[in-house]
Design an enzyme around this catalytic site. Sequence first.
Site, PDB file in Angstrom:
ATOM      1  N   SER A  66       2.632  -8.456  -5.023  1.00  0.00           N
ATOM      2  CA  SER A  66       2.909  -8.356  -3.979  1.00  0.00           C
ATOM      3  C   SER A  66       4.061  -9.458  -3.533  1.00  0.00           C
ATOM      4  CB  SER A  66       1.703  -8.708  -3.085  1.00  0.00           C
ATOM      5  OG  SER A  66       1.994  -9.077  -1.772  1.00  0.00           O
ATOM      6  N   LYS A  82      -0.753  -4.168 -12.155  1.00  0.00           N
ATOM      7  CA  LYS A  82       0.357  -3.610 -10.885  1.00  0.00           C
ATOM      8  C   LYS A  82       1.477  -4.449 -10.883  1.00  0.00           C
ATOM      9  CE  LYS A  82       0.611  -1.512  -6.379  1.00  0.00           C
ATOM     10  NZ  LYS A  82      -0.337  -0.860  -5.204  1.00  0.00           N
ATOM     11  N   ASN A  88       4.667  -1.727  -6.966  1.00  0.00           N
ATOM     12  CA  ASN A  88       4.490  -2.199  -5.584  1.00  0.00           C
ATOM     13  C   ASN A  88       5.626  -1.993  -4.537  1.00  0.00           C
ATOM     14  OD1 ASN A  88       3.311  -3.650  -3.418  1.00  0.00           O
ATOM     15  ND2 ASN A  88       1.883  -4.968  -5.232  1.00  0.00           N
ATOM     16  N   ASN A 102       6.057  -4.500   5.280  1.00  0.00           N
ATOM     17  CA  ASN A 102       4.730  -5.298   5.538  1.00  0.00           C
ATOM     18  C   ASN A 102       5.054  -6.581   4.853  1.00  0.00           C
ATOM     19  OD1 ASN A 102       2.213  -5.788   3.499  1.00  0.00           O
ATOM     20  ND2 ASN A 102       3.328  -3.894   2.719  1.00  0.00           N
ATOM     21  N   PHE A 128      -2.315 -10.341   1.755  1.00  0.00           N
ATOM     22  CA  PHE A 128      -3.525 -10.260   1.299  1.00  0.00           C
ATOM     23  C   PHE A 128      -4.714 -10.737   2.442  1.00  0.00           C
ATOM     24  CE2 PHE A 128      -2.474 -11.123  -3.481  1.00  0.00           C
ATOM     25  CZ  PHE A 128      -1.846  -9.718  -3.444  1.00  0.00           C
ATOM     26  N   ASN A 159       4.439 -10.741  -0.576  1.00  0.00           N
ATOM     27  CA  ASN A 159       4.111 -11.593   0.395  1.00  0.00           C
ATOM     28  C   ASN A 159       3.052 -12.612   0.210  1.00  0.00           C
ATOM     29  OD1 ASN A 159       5.283  -9.569   2.224  1.00  0.00           O
ATOM     30  ND2 ASN A 159       3.821  -8.108   1.797  1.00  0.00           N
ATOM     31  N   THR A 160       2.680 -13.075  -1.014  1.00  0.00           N
ATOM     32  CA  THR A 160       2.214 -14.371  -1.242  1.00  0.00           C
ATOM     33  C   THR A 160       3.060 -15.074  -2.114  1.00  0.00           C
ATOM     34  OG1 THR A 160       0.168 -13.282  -1.243  1.00  0.00           O
ATOM     35  CG2 THR A 160       0.181 -15.230  -2.714  1.00  0.00           C
TER      36      THR A 160
END
Length: 350
Positions: free
Chosen positions: A174, A209, A240, A112, A116, A176-177
Amino acid sequence: MSLTDLGVAAIKMLPPEAAHTATIRLLKARLGVPINPPAAHATLAVTLPKSGLSLNSPVGLAAGFDKNCDVPTAMAKYGFGFVECGTVTPRPQPGNPKPRLFRLTEDRAVINRMGFNNEGLDNFVSNLQAYTGSVPLGANVGANKDSEDRVADYVRGVEAVAPHADYITINISSPNTPGLRGLQDKASLEALLTACGAAERNGKPVFLKVAPDLDAEAIADICGVVRGPGAWLSGLIVSNTTLARPDSLQCADKDQAGGLSGAPLMDPSTDVLAAFARELNGAFDLIGAGGIASGADAYRKIRAGAHAVQFYSAMVYEGPGLAEQINKDLVHLLQADGFKSLAEAVGKDL
């Protein structure tokens, strides 16, 4: 009759993100949601030592499934011992361009790059207040992609959810940021945890996390900060999604950008979990996440030092009924090894 019985196979025929959206809508409409949760298994009851969280099962729902806290009451009916919603950011944001969610069916995995996507804190807090489930509810907070002050975003998130959640997770892992994982660096993490520690005045357990893509030096640095400016934390969630792409991946979408989760993450995330468990030596609660798809997987995390575990990606393939199956398997595994309680098994493989 559960959602599993009604249509997991049919939902999987939809494109991945459409399938997820359809699932949330079904759950919001209470379609297929069990009337009552499964009976608790006494052997699985555990109280996390530092946070004091009391769980009737160590098996939790990981963040990412219910980003806006739309269906925690429904998910609490499936046998989860705790439910975590988010990640939520202060302001609503659409996330990254679609497509951004990919099933790697042959690999029992998911990639993915959602970014967010969520409806923001105001909506999230309103949903938190409406929760009527019987298991602890966690709120996972993050920073907006275009934020000029990410530490301030986390502070705002912690302050907003603390009065209503049973615990809070600070998500700095994450992939993805852009730049978010930089908050795991020693100096940045010290500043973040100092600010969040000053903001959290409700006495709620707070977890950090972290990513699985950490070397020994990074793990040692994070543990040093957690023992110092982060000593107020209850514990860590390890881990994660990963940016790694194991050679074993077979699916055509294996090279898509984003975080990889599911079965291929089980080994590396458990290794990192064990490294944190050895370094922290029981001083903090550890929640193991990454790759769990069976009772044996959950048990392996527990024996590697996890006081509790979480999963999400395996539901893509097995549905939410997997939570209760993992509970049943865990009971048998504990009994087979002569443990009278789950706590006795924590860290036995270290």
